[in-house]
Motif scaffolding. Sequence first.
Motif, mmCIF file in Angstrom:
data_model
loop_
_atom_site.group_PDB
_atom_site.id
_atom_site.type_symbol
_atom_site.label_atom_id
_atom_site.label_comp_id
_atom_site.label_asym_id
_atom_site.label_seq_id
_atom_site.Cartn_x
_atom_site.Cartn_y
_atom_site.Cartn_z
ATOM 1 N N LEU A 1 0.812 -1.214 0.000
ATOM 2 C CA LEU A 1 0.000 0.000 0.000
ATOM 3 C C LEU A 1 0.844 1.263 0.000
ATOM 4 O O LEU A 1 0.415 2.288 -0.518
ATOM 5 N N GLY A 2 2.009 1.186 0.586
ATOM 6 C CA GLY A 2 2.886 2.353 0.707
ATOM 7 C C GLY A 2 2.677 3.040 2.046
ATOM 8 O O GLY A 2 1.582 3.046 2.599
ATOM 9 N N TRP A 3 3.757 3.618 2.544
ATOM 10 C CA TRP A 3 3.722 4.245 3.860
ATOM 11 C C TRP A 3 2.805 5.466 3.909
ATOM 12 O O TRP A 3 2.213 5.757 4.943
ATOM 13 N N VAL A 4 2.679 6.175 2.794
ATOM 14 C CA VAL A 4 1.800 7.360 2.771
ATOM 15 C C VAL A 4 0.358 6.933 3.005
ATOM 16 O O VAL A 4 -0.360 7.533 3.814
ATOM 17 N N CYS A 5 -0.071 5.902 2.341
ATOM 18 C CA CYS A 5 -1.439 5.405 2.483
ATOM 19 C C CYS A 5 -1.685 4.889 3.904
ATOM 20 O O CYS A 5 -2.730 5.162 4.504
ATOM 21 N N VAL A 6 -0.728 4.155 4.440
ATOM 22 C CA VAL A 6 -0.847 3.615 5.796
ATOM 23 C C VAL A 6 -0.899 4.756 6.804
ATOM 24 O O VAL A 6 -1.754 4.778 7.691
ATOM 25 N N PHE A 7 0.003 5.730 6.652
ATOM 26 C CA PHE A 7 0.023 6.881 7.558
ATOM 27 C C PHE A 7 -1.287 7.660 7.468
ATOM 28 O O PHE A 7 -1.870 8.027 8.487
ATOM 29 N N GLN A 8 -1.737 7.903 6.247
ATOM 30 C CA GLN A 8 -2.976 8.657 6.040
ATOM 31 C C GLN A 8 -4.154 7.964 6.713
ATOM 32 O O GLN A 8 -4.974 8.609 7.364
ATOM 33 N N ASN A 9 -4.235 6.654 6.601
ATOM 34 C CA ASN A 9 -5.372 5.944 7.166
ATOM 35 C C ASN A 9 -5.277 5.782 8.672
ATOM 36 O O ASN A 9 -6.230 6.069 9.384
ATOM 37 N N LEU A 10 -4.156 5.321 9.167
ATOM 38 C CA LEU A 10 -4.047 5.024 10.593
ATOM 39 C C LEU A 10 -3.762 6.272 11.435
ATOM 40 O O LEU A 10 -4.544 6.626 12.314
ATOM 41 N N ILE A 11 -2.675 6.947 11.145
ATOM 42 C CA ILE A 11 -2.286 8.121 11.931
ATOM 43 C C ILE A 11 -3.187 9.307 11.585
ATOM 44 O O ILE A 11 -3.572 10.087 12.466
ATOM 45 N N GLY A 12 -3.556 9.438 10.322
ATOM 46 C CA GLY A 12 -4.420 10.547 9.899
ATOM 47 C C GLY A 12 -5.761 10.539 10.607
ATOM 48 O O GLY A 12 -6.283 11.592 10.989
ATOM 49 N N ASN A 13 -6.347 9.360 10.802
ATOM 50 C CA ASN A 13 -7.630 9.259 11.504
ATOM 51 C C ASN A 13 -7.506 9.659 12.974
ATOM 52 O O ASN A 13 -8.474 10.114 13.580
ATOM 53 N N ILE A 14 -6.341 9.489 13.540
ATOM 54 C CA ILE A 14 -6.109 9.940 14.921
ATOM 55 C C ILE A 14 -5.897 11.452 14.930
ATOM 56 O O ILE A 14 -6.532 12.179 15.698
ATOM 57 N N LEU A 15 -5.017 11.924 14.060
ATOM 58 C CA LEU A 15 -4.673 13.346 14.041
ATOM 59 C C LEU A 15 -5.859 14.247 13.703
ATOM 60 O O LEU A 15 -5.943 15.362 14.217
ATOM 61 N N ILE A 16 -6.763 13.765 12.876
ATOM 62 C CA ILE A 16 -7.882 14.604 12.451
ATOM 63 C C ILE A 16 -8.839 14.925 13.605
ATOM 64 O O ILE A 16 -9.557 15.923 13.565
ATOM 65 N N PHE A 17 -8.832 14.128 14.665
ATOM 66 C CA PHE A 17 -9.704 14.386 15.807
ATOM 67 C C PHE A 17 -8.976 15.013 17.004
ATOM 68 O O PHE A 17 -9.613 15.318 18.021
ATOM 69 N N LEU A 18 -7.668 15.212 16.907
ATOM 70 C CA LEU A 18 -6.932 15.877 17.978
ATOM 71 C C LEU A 18 -7.486 17.274 18.284
ATOM 72 O O LEU A 18 -7.711 17.597 19.456
ATOM 73 N N PRO A 19 -7.719 18.116 17.276
ATOM 74 C CA PRO A 19 -8.257 19.453 17.579
ATOM 75 C C PRO A 19 -9.606 19.395 18.296
ATOM 76 O O PRO A 19 -9.881 20.213 19.175
ATOM 77 N N PHE A 20 -10.429 18.434 17.936
ATOM 78 C CA PHE A 20 -11.737 18.297 18.578
ATOM 79 C C PHE A 20 -11.565 18.062 20.074
ATOM 80 O O PHE A 20 -12.211 18.717 20.898
ATOM 81 N N GLY A 21 -10.682 17.137 20.432
ATOM 82 C CA GLY A 21 -10.447 16.817 21.838
ATOM 83 C C GLY A 21 -9.832 17.966 22.622
ATOM 84 O O GLY A 21 -10.008 18.064 23.838
ATOM 85 N N MET A 22 -9.116 18.855 21.932
ATOM 86 C CA MET A 22 -8.518 20.011 22.595
ATOM 87 C C MET A 22 -9.501 21.164 22.728
ATOM 88 O O MET A 22 -9.496 21.871 23.737
ATOM 89 N N LEU A 23 -10.328 21.377 21.717
ATOM 90 C CA LEU A 23 -11.194 22.558 21.701
ATOM 91 C C LEU A 23 -12.481 22.387 22.508
ATOM 92 O O LEU A 23 -12.974 23.358 23.072
ATOM 93 N N VAL A 24 -13.023 21.200 22.561
ATOM 94 C CA VAL A 24 -14.289 20.990 23.287
ATOM 95 C C VAL A 24 -14.189 21.407 24.755
ATOM 96 O O VAL A 24 -15.048 22.153 25.232
ATOM 97 N N PRO A 25 -13.173 20.986 25.499
ATOM 98 C CA PRO A 25 -13.131 21.414 26.914
ATOM 99 C C PRO A 25 -12.856 22.909 27.090
ATOM 100 O O PRO A 25 -13.220 23.488 28.107
ATOM 101 N N ILE A 26 -12.241 23.541 26.114
ATOM 102 C CA ILE A 26 -12.014 24.982 26.190
ATOM 103 C C ILE A 26 -13.339 25.726 26.009
ATOM 104 O O ILE A 26 -13.607 26.708 26.687
ATOM 105 N N LEU A 27 -14.164 25.228 25.100
ATOM 106 C CA LEU A 27 -15.388 25.935 24.737
ATOM 107 C C LEU A 27 -16.591 25.609 25.609
ATOM 108 O O LEU A 27 -17.559 26.346 25.618
ATOM 109 N N SER A 28 -16.539 24.499 26.326
ATOM 110 C CA SER A 28 -17.714 24.084 27.069
ATOM 111 C C SER A 28 -17.371 23.742 28.514
ATOM 112 O O SER A 28 -16.472 22.947 28.767
ATOM 113 N N LYS A 29 -18.106 24.326 29.427
ATOM 114 C CA LYS A 29 -17.936 23.975 30.841
ATOM 115 C C LYS A 29 -18.599 22.635 31.133
ATOM 116 O O LYS A 29 -18.192 21.909 32.013
#
Length: 154
Positions: free
Chosen positions: A63-91
């Motif tokens: 598959l190639g490392w780009v595809c593997v990184f995009q699927n596995l690590i990318g799916n984790i990284l894409i939700f990092l901002p969500f986990g950081m911003l939700v507690p800042i914005l909501s009590k």
Amino acid sequence: MQEKHYKKLRILCNILFWVYILVLFYFLFFAEMAGRMDENRTYHYNLVLFKEITRFIKYRHLLGWVCVFQNLIGNILIFLPFGMLVPILSKRYKGFFMVTLLSFELSLAVELIQLITKVGSCDVDDMLLNTIGGMLGYACYVWLRRRRRKHRAK
């Protein structure tokens, strides 16, 4: 003075959150990446946990490392901002459990939309990786908050 600074920070985080949500949905549903718009592509979905993760790891050389990184690590990284911003914005949704639950719910909504519209691919492994991303984002939020408090104490 600090209250004014805090209010500006919340406004900035609110803007960042909604820009993040718009960009997330654009890339998940409208971007022409990963063969999304290919007319010859048949729709696939995965309801078996760890099936696609195992496949990507097993066939990483094909598959190639780009595809593997995009699927596995990318799916984790894409939700990092969500986990950081939700507690800042909501009590109300500050705790680890609530951020994890919201990350799972958003990921479930995305996967169900992909299943119904047949855009992208519905994959329970993506839900797991997205939820882990939200959890790691929350961990980053906690770490940054502690560092800020230590810095203020000095």
